[in-house]
Design a protein around this motif. Structure first.
Motif, PDB file in Angstrom:
ATOM      1  N   ARG A  28       0.835  -1.217   0.000  1.00 39.21           N
ATOM      2  CA  ARG A  28       0.000   0.000   0.000  1.00 39.21           C
ATOM      3  C   ARG A  28       0.863   1.258   0.000  1.00 39.21           C
ATOM      4  O   ARG A  28       0.599   2.206  -0.740  1.00 39.21           O
ATOM      5  CB  ARG A  28      -0.936   0.015   1.205  1.00 39.21           C
ATOM      6  N   ALA A  29       1.897   1.267   0.826  1.00 40.54           N
ATOM      7  CA  ALA A  29       2.780   2.433   0.894  1.00 40.54           C
ATOM      8  C   ALA A  29       3.483   2.660  -0.441  1.00 40.54           C
ATOM      9  O   ALA A  29       3.575   3.807  -0.913  1.00 40.54           O
ATOM     10  CB  ALA A  29       3.806   2.247   2.018  1.00 40.54           C
ATOM     11  N   LEU A  30       3.951   1.593  -1.066  1.00 36.58           N
ATOM     12  CA  LEU A  30       4.621   1.723  -2.366  1.00 36.58           C
ATOM     13  C   LEU A  30       3.659   2.229  -3.433  1.00 36.58           C
ATOM     14  O   LEU A  30       4.036   3.027  -4.296  1.00 36.58           O
ATOM     15  CB  LEU A  30       5.219   0.378  -2.798  1.00 36.58           C
ATOM     16  N   HIS A  31       2.414   1.777  -3.388  1.00 36.10           N
ATOM     17  CA  HIS A  31       1.418   2.232  -4.362  1.00 36.10           C
ATOM     18  C   HIS A  31       1.140   3.725  -4.166  1.00 36.10           C
ATOM     19  O   HIS A  31       1.072   4.483  -5.143  1.00 36.10           O
ATOM     20  CB  HIS A  31       0.130   1.409  -4.223  1.00 36.10           C
ATOM     21  N   GLU A  32       1.005   4.141  -2.918  1.00 35.16           N
ATOM     22  CA  GLU A  32       0.777   5.560  -2.629  1.00 35.16           C
ATOM     23  C   GLU A  32       1.942   6.421  -3.092  1.00 35.16           C
ATOM     24  O   GLU A  32       1.749   7.565  -3.507  1.00 35.16           O
ATOM     25  CB  GLU A  32       0.525   5.766  -1.135  1.00 35.16           C
ATOM     26  N   GLU A  33       3.159   5.878  -3.047  1.00 40.87           N
ATOM     27  CA  GLU A  33       4.353   6.602  -3.510  1.00 40.87           C
ATOM     28  C   GLU A  33       4.480   6.591  -5.032  1.00 40.87           C
ATOM     29  O   GLU A  33       5.344   7.270  -5.581  1.00 40.87           O
ATOM     30  CB  GLU A  33       5.613   5.958  -2.915  1.00 40.87           C
ATOM     31  N   GLY A  34       3.669   5.776  -5.697  1.00 42.63           N
ATOM     32  CA  GLY A  34       3.728   5.681  -7.150  1.00 42.63           C
ATOM     33  C   GLY A  34       4.762   4.693  -7.665  1.00 42.63           C
ATOM     34  O   GLY A  34       5.031   4.646  -8.862  1.00 42.63           O
ATOM     35  N   ARG A  35       5.348   3.897  -6.793  1.00 43.43           N
ATOM     36  CA  ARG A  35       6.363   2.941  -7.237  1.00 43.43           C
ATOM     37  C   ARG A  35       5.794   1.554  -7.541  1.00 43.43           C
ATOM     38  O   ARG A  35       6.428   0.784  -8.252  1.00 43.43           O
ATOM     39  CB  ARG A  35       7.480   2.844  -6.199  1.00 43.43           C
ATOM     40  N   LEU A  36       4.610   1.258  -7.028  1.00 44.53           N
ATOM     41  CA  LEU A  36       3.939   0.002  -7.327  1.00 44.53           C
ATOM     42  C   LEU A  36       2.718   0.311  -8.178  1.00 44.53           C
ATOM     43  O   LEU A  36       1.826   1.051  -7.763  1.00 44.53           O
ATOM     44  CB  LEU A  36       3.522  -0.709  -6.037  1.00 44.53           C
TER      45      LEU A  36
END
Length: 85
Positions: A28-36
């Motif tokens: 979830r954190a990676l998705h929010e950062e735009g990396r996932l």
């Protein structure tokens, strides 16, 4: 930026289920950062597929080192992807 596909395989190790909440929070954190870009399990829960957008393979490997699933050896494929659509 480069896109990478990571394929996971699940072998029934109960440590994976114990690590799943922390793994999903990591995602979830990676998705929010735009990396996932996308992530999810196969319909039969035999594994999963993740699509990352990162600067390079080094950045992706660092992300994977921090993933709680790495400790239970579920990553089986890491490949740079060049989508056309």
């Amino acid at each position: 930026m480069a896109r990478y596909v990571v394929q996971l395989a699940f072998d029934g190790d109960p440590r994976r289920l114990a690590a799943r909440p922390a793994h999903r929070e990591h995602l979830r954190a990676l998705h929010e950062e735009g990396r996932l870009v996308k992530a999810g399990p196969w319909a039969d829960d035999s594994g999963a597929l993740h699509v990352y957008e990162v600067a390079d393979e080094e950045e992706l490997r660092e992300i994977l080192r921090r993933d709680p699933y790495t400790a239970v050896n579920v990553v089986v494929l890491l490949k740079e992807w060049a989508p056309i659509l």
